[in-house]
Scaffold this motif. Structure first.
Motif, mmCIF file in Angstrom:
data_model
loop_
_atom_site.group_PDB
_atom_site.id
_atom_site.type_symbol
_atom_site.label_atom_id
_atom_site.label_comp_id
_atom_site.label_asym_id
_atom_site.label_seq_id
_atom_site.Cartn_x
_atom_site.Cartn_y
_atom_site.Cartn_z
ATOM 1 N N PRO A 163 -7.910 -2.197 -0.698
ATOM 2 C CA PRO A 163 -9.185 -2.547 -2.562
ATOM 3 C C PRO A 163 -7.584 -3.130 -2.724
ATOM 4 C CG PRO A 163 -9.622 0.234 -2.245
ATOM 5 C CD PRO A 163 -8.531 -0.838 -1.006
ATOM 6 N N MET B 25 -8.723 4.768 -4.172
ATOM 7 C CA MET B 25 -10.383 4.365 -3.869
ATOM 8 C C MET B 25 -9.567 4.198 -2.590
ATOM 9 S SD MET B 25 -9.750 1.330 -7.460
ATOM 10 C CE MET B 25 -11.134 0.240 -6.320
ATOM 11 N N LEU B 26 -8.690 3.932 -1.971
ATOM 12 C CA LEU B 26 -8.164 3.240 -0.743
ATOM 13 C C LEU B 26 -8.447 4.469 0.143
ATOM 14 C CD1 LEU B 26 -6.195 2.254 1.468
ATOM 15 C CD2 LEU B 26 -4.140 3.277 0.784
ATOM 16 N N SER C 126 -5.960 4.328 -7.649
ATOM 17 C CA SER C 126 -6.003 3.732 -6.859
ATOM 18 C C SER C 126 -6.058 3.813 -5.563
ATOM 19 C CB SER C 126 -5.135 2.434 -6.472
ATOM 20 O OG SER C 126 -3.767 2.343 -6.579
ATOM 21 N N THR C 127 -5.017 4.804 -5.402
ATOM 22 C CA THR C 127 -4.927 5.546 -4.126
ATOM 23 C C THR C 127 -5.847 6.507 -3.224
ATOM 24 O OG1 THR C 127 -2.595 6.120 -4.560
ATOM 25 C CG2 THR C 127 -3.042 7.374 -2.895
ATOM 26 N N VAL D 278 -12.774 3.868 0.680
ATOM 27 C CA VAL D 278 -12.287 3.639 1.544
ATOM 28 C C VAL D 278 -12.470 3.347 2.856
ATOM 29 C CG1 VAL D 278 -12.233 0.919 2.224
ATOM 30 C CG2 VAL D 278 -12.490 1.030 0.535
ATOM 31 N N ALA E 49 -12.559 1.129 -10.391
ATOM 32 C CA ALA E 49 -11.575 -0.180 -10.177
ATOM 33 C C ALA E 49 -11.022 -0.592 -11.299
ATOM 34 C CB ALA E 49 -12.299 -1.212 -9.687
ATOM 35 N N THR F 248 2.574 1.981 -3.734
ATOM 36 C CA THR F 248 1.187 2.482 -4.420
ATOM 37 C C THR F 248 1.569 3.730 -3.703
ATOM 38 O OG1 THR F 248 0.188 0.074 -5.195
ATOM 39 C CG2 THR F 248 -0.974 2.211 -5.373
ATOM 40 N N THR G 262 0.753 -1.290 0.111
ATOM 41 C CA THR G 262 0.134 0.169 0.130
ATOM 42 C C THR G 262 0.637 1.092 -0.032
ATOM 43 O OG1 THR G 262 -1.994 -1.197 1.028
ATOM 44 C CG2 THR G 262 -2.067 1.525 1.414
ATOM 45 N N GLN H 69 -6.577 -3.234 -5.939
ATOM 46 C CA GLN H 69 -6.106 -2.155 -6.940
ATOM 47 C C GLN H 69 -4.723 -1.820 -6.202
ATOM 48 O OE1 GLN H 69 -9.352 -3.161 -6.532
ATOM 49 N NE2 GLN H 69 -9.926 -3.372 -8.611
ATOM 50 N N VAL H 70 -4.646 -1.167 -5.089
ATOM 51 C CA VAL H 70 -3.810 -0.851 -4.235
ATOM 52 C C VAL H 70 -2.675 -1.708 -4.403
ATOM 53 C CG1 VAL H 70 -2.832 0.548 -2.850
ATOM 54 C CG2 VAL H 70 -5.764 0.280 -3.369
ATOM 55 N N VAL I 218 -8.449 1.982 -12.933
ATOM 56 C CA VAL I 218 -7.308 1.495 -12.571
ATOM 57 C C VAL I 218 -6.671 0.791 -13.264
ATOM 58 C CG1 VAL I 218 -5.990 0.966 -10.363
ATOM 59 C CG2 VAL I 218 -7.336 2.223 -10.075
ATOM 60 N N SER J 175 -18.157 -2.075 1.546
ATOM 61 C CA SER J 175 -16.634 -2.303 0.958
ATOM 62 C C SER J 175 -16.470 -3.150 -0.760
ATOM 63 C CB SER J 175 -16.000 -3.556 1.888
ATOM 64 O OG SER J 175 -16.746 -4.413 2.285
ATOM 65 N N LYS K 13 -15.433 -2.664 -4.383
ATOM 66 C CA LYS K 13 -13.953 -3.053 -5.694
ATOM 67 C C LYS K 13 -15.004 -3.266 -7.198
ATOM 68 C CE LYS K 13 -12.249 -5.208 -1.881
ATOM 69 N NZ LYS K 13 -12.751 -6.149 -0.783
#
Lengths: 301, 314
Positions: free
Chosen positions: B154, A278-279, A275-276, A282, A255, A41, A38, B156-157, A258, A230, A234
């Motif tokens: 996720p 997306m993080l 994607s960050t 979440v 998703a 990324t 993580t 993807q990360v 990405v 969650s 995704k």
């Protein structure tokens, strides 16, 4: 139970050595993949990596580019719309089905089996089936037209404005069975005496549900919402199978954005930045939940 | 005390009578079987059930028709002439990219991915859960917390760093690589499942075994494992369906030769070339869904427990 295994003895490192050795895969996964991956990324989302990751920092450039891209904005809008609607409909449909199933009905097992079987199927299978059912030339639209209503139009997967609802239909078909199961378990956990008391007091059934039972099921609702949410963030396979993001970019989701930038457009920096984001999404969902669940004095009912 | 006692007796009396009268929790009066309430109740449930069954019906019906019949009729009409040709074609002849040997290749790939992934992930996670429940060491809870939080991140990360790691080891694009990925991402939820189960076992068993001189592995293999068969079955159901249904990892970590069934299916159905053979597509879709469906119908209640525990995994 572990008191004897801790603190203040000599040879700390050697205590529970077997347990430590056995936990190496877990420790490696936690540190290398989950934390390391993580951070890696997020770190590289500030570079302008293209085909290969490389260390030339560009600050927030990738993020600016991301939010300027119509495709990403569409993806976020889709996710928001799809997310809100699927949360509401899953909870409402799941709860209604569970409440109906809780009326001491016959054939309960048969009904439960039928409502839940779609959940055993993958999103790819779900997406392809609904692509077929919603096919304008053969599916629902053509069937209704052949019944005589020739101007009937129901063509979500080929209409940009409503394509996300076509995806929503399939997602609800797949997922509401699980919500029903969770809700049913919650309803069964409610003391029979509550119903009796409400009946004695002459409270109508719908009021009992709305003002007594649902508030009592708060923990079940919270768990269910976290599970649904969650899954929403995704969502990928379903869109790929049903529309591949089309028509145009109208059913794009984060998703998929990405994946496309990382593995097809060979623009890693964009992929990492997306994607960050997306993080972050979440985290916004999970942190309040974790706080409620594990933070201020756990109250479990 | 006396009051509560009487109340309980009354309640027990009602309980004993209630089932005989066949009334729900809603009303005191006995109801005839064909009441308005029952008609609405069963009517709604039946309509809902039909909605859930409809796609399955359409799939089966379409897969048994020939193409001319599909072009003529509607998707709900039963086949006039049943043909199994689409099934044969989907299994053995349909083309995905370079290969034209149908879904059979993807099926065997999926088997070769699922079997070792399930065994490895359960082996690792059960030992993890056992260590966390009975042999806690400094830091073990911290690693466990990271693992659980990680389940919400996720995929993807984390995907690209894993691609790099696998590439460095030289197993990117192989089935081995994908097995490792499934084992990693199965770990959080399975470890949680096993830890909670082992914590619930009576502590005296563990203590007695320790007093008798049994060690870490001995206790696990001879006491904990034999007592935990149900949870192993739940974990297995969870993993078999989860890994079989996976698409994202399959498409990222394999090459056309090693594509799992879901990826191959999507390529067959959504390929842009050629005439769309809807009957073959639907047969292929059913074939891909068959394994998890069989698991579901065979395992029943255990499946519900498994997915409820593992739904977080998505």
């Amino acid at each position: 139970m572990t008191g004897h295994a801790q603190a203040g003895r000599p040879n700390k490192l050697l205590r529970n050595l077997n347990a430590k050795i056995a936990s190496i895969p877990m420790i490696l996964t936690a540190l290398v993949i989950f934390v390391g991956g993580t951070l890696w990324t997020v770190f590289y989302s500030f570079t302008n990596s293209k085909l290969l990751p490389r260390l030339s920092f560009v600050g927030f450039d990738q993020y600016e580019r991301l939010w300027a891209a119509p495709r990403w904005v569409t993806a976020i809008e889709n996710l928001a719309l799809y997310g809100i609607l699927s949360l509401i409909f899953s909870l409402v449909i799941g709860f209604l089905l569970a409440a109906l199933m809780d009326q001491k009905i016959r054939f309960e097992n048969t009904f439960r089996t039928i409502f839940l079987y779609p959940f055993a199927l993958s999103f790819i299978v779900t997406g392809l089936v609904w692509q077929w059912v919603l096919n304008p030339d053969f599916g629902i639209q053509s069937v209704v037209r052949s019944l005589g209503w020739t101007s009937f139009t129901f063509n979500p997967l080929y209409t940009p404005e409503i394509v996300i609802y076509g995806i929503l239909i399939a997602a609800l078909w797949q997922g509401t069975g699980l919500v029903m199961c969770l809700m049913l378990a919650g309803l069964r956990g409610i003391d029979e005496d509550i119903w009796k008391a409400a009946r004695v007091d002459g409270i109508p059934m719908w009021k009992t549900y709305l003002f007594i039972v649902i508030p009592m099921m708060r923990p079940v609702f919270i768990t269910t919402i976290v599970i649904i949410a969650s899954g929403i963030v995704k969502v990928y396979d379903l869109v790929v199978a049903q529309t591949s993001g089309g028509p145009g970019i109208s059913s794009e989701v984060p998703a998929k954005y990405v994946y496309d930038y990382m593995f097809q457009a060979q623009n890693l920096g964009q992929g990492f930045a997306a994607s960050t984001m997306m993080l972050v999404t979440v985290a916004i969902i999970i942190v309040p939940w974790a706080y409620l669940e594990f933070g201020g004095g756990r109250k479990r009912g | 005390m006396a009051n509560i006692g009487t109340l309980n007796t009354t309640a027990a009396g009602i309980d004993a009578v209630a089932p005989r009268l066949g009334d729900g929790p809603s009303g005191p009066k006995p109801r005839p079987r064909l009441s308005a309430r029952n008609i609405i109740l069963y009517g709604t449930l039946t309509v809902a059930a039909l909605y859930y069954l409809l796609p399955l019906y359409v799939m089966v019906v379409t897969s048994l028709k020939g193409m001319p019949e599909i072009r003529l009729g509607n998707i709900f009409s039963p086949p006039m002439e049943i043909t199994f040709q689409p099934w044969v074609k989907a299994w053995a002849e349909a083309c995905t990219g370079l290969n034209c040997d149908g879904l059979s290749r993807g099926f065997w790939n999926s088997v070769r991915i699922t079997v070792p992934s399930v065994i490895i992930s359960i082996a690792i996670a059960s030992v993890n859960g056992y260590a966390l429940a009975n042999w806690r060491f400094r830091g073990s809870e911290l690693f466990f917390s990271i693992l659980i939080i990680g389940a919400f991140i996720p995929y993807q990360v984390m995907i690209y760093p894993i691609v790099i790691i696998l590439r460095e080891i030289g197993i990117y694009g192989t089935l081995t690589g994908l097995v490792i990925v499934h084992s990693i991402f199965g770990m959080p939820i399975l470890t949680l499942l096993f830890r909670n189960y082992f914590v619930s076992l009576p502590e005296e068993l563990f203590k007695a075994a320790r007093v008798d001189g049994a060690g870490f592995w001995q206790i696990f293999l001879k006491i904990m494992m034999p007592m935990s068969l149900p949870i192993f079955v739940v974990a297995m159901i969870l993993q078999v369906t989860g890994i079989w249904n996976d698409f994202l990892f399959g498409v990222v970590f394999t090459r056309p030769d090693t594509y799992p069934m879901t990826v191959q299916l999507n390529n067959i159905v959504n390929s842009v070339q050629g005439v769309k053979e809807y009957n073959v597509n639907m047969a292929a879709t059913i074939l891909t869904g068959l394994v998890p469906l069989i698991v579901y119908f065979v395992s029943g209640r255990l499946f519900v427990r498994g997915i409820a525990a593992g739904a977080v995994k998505g």
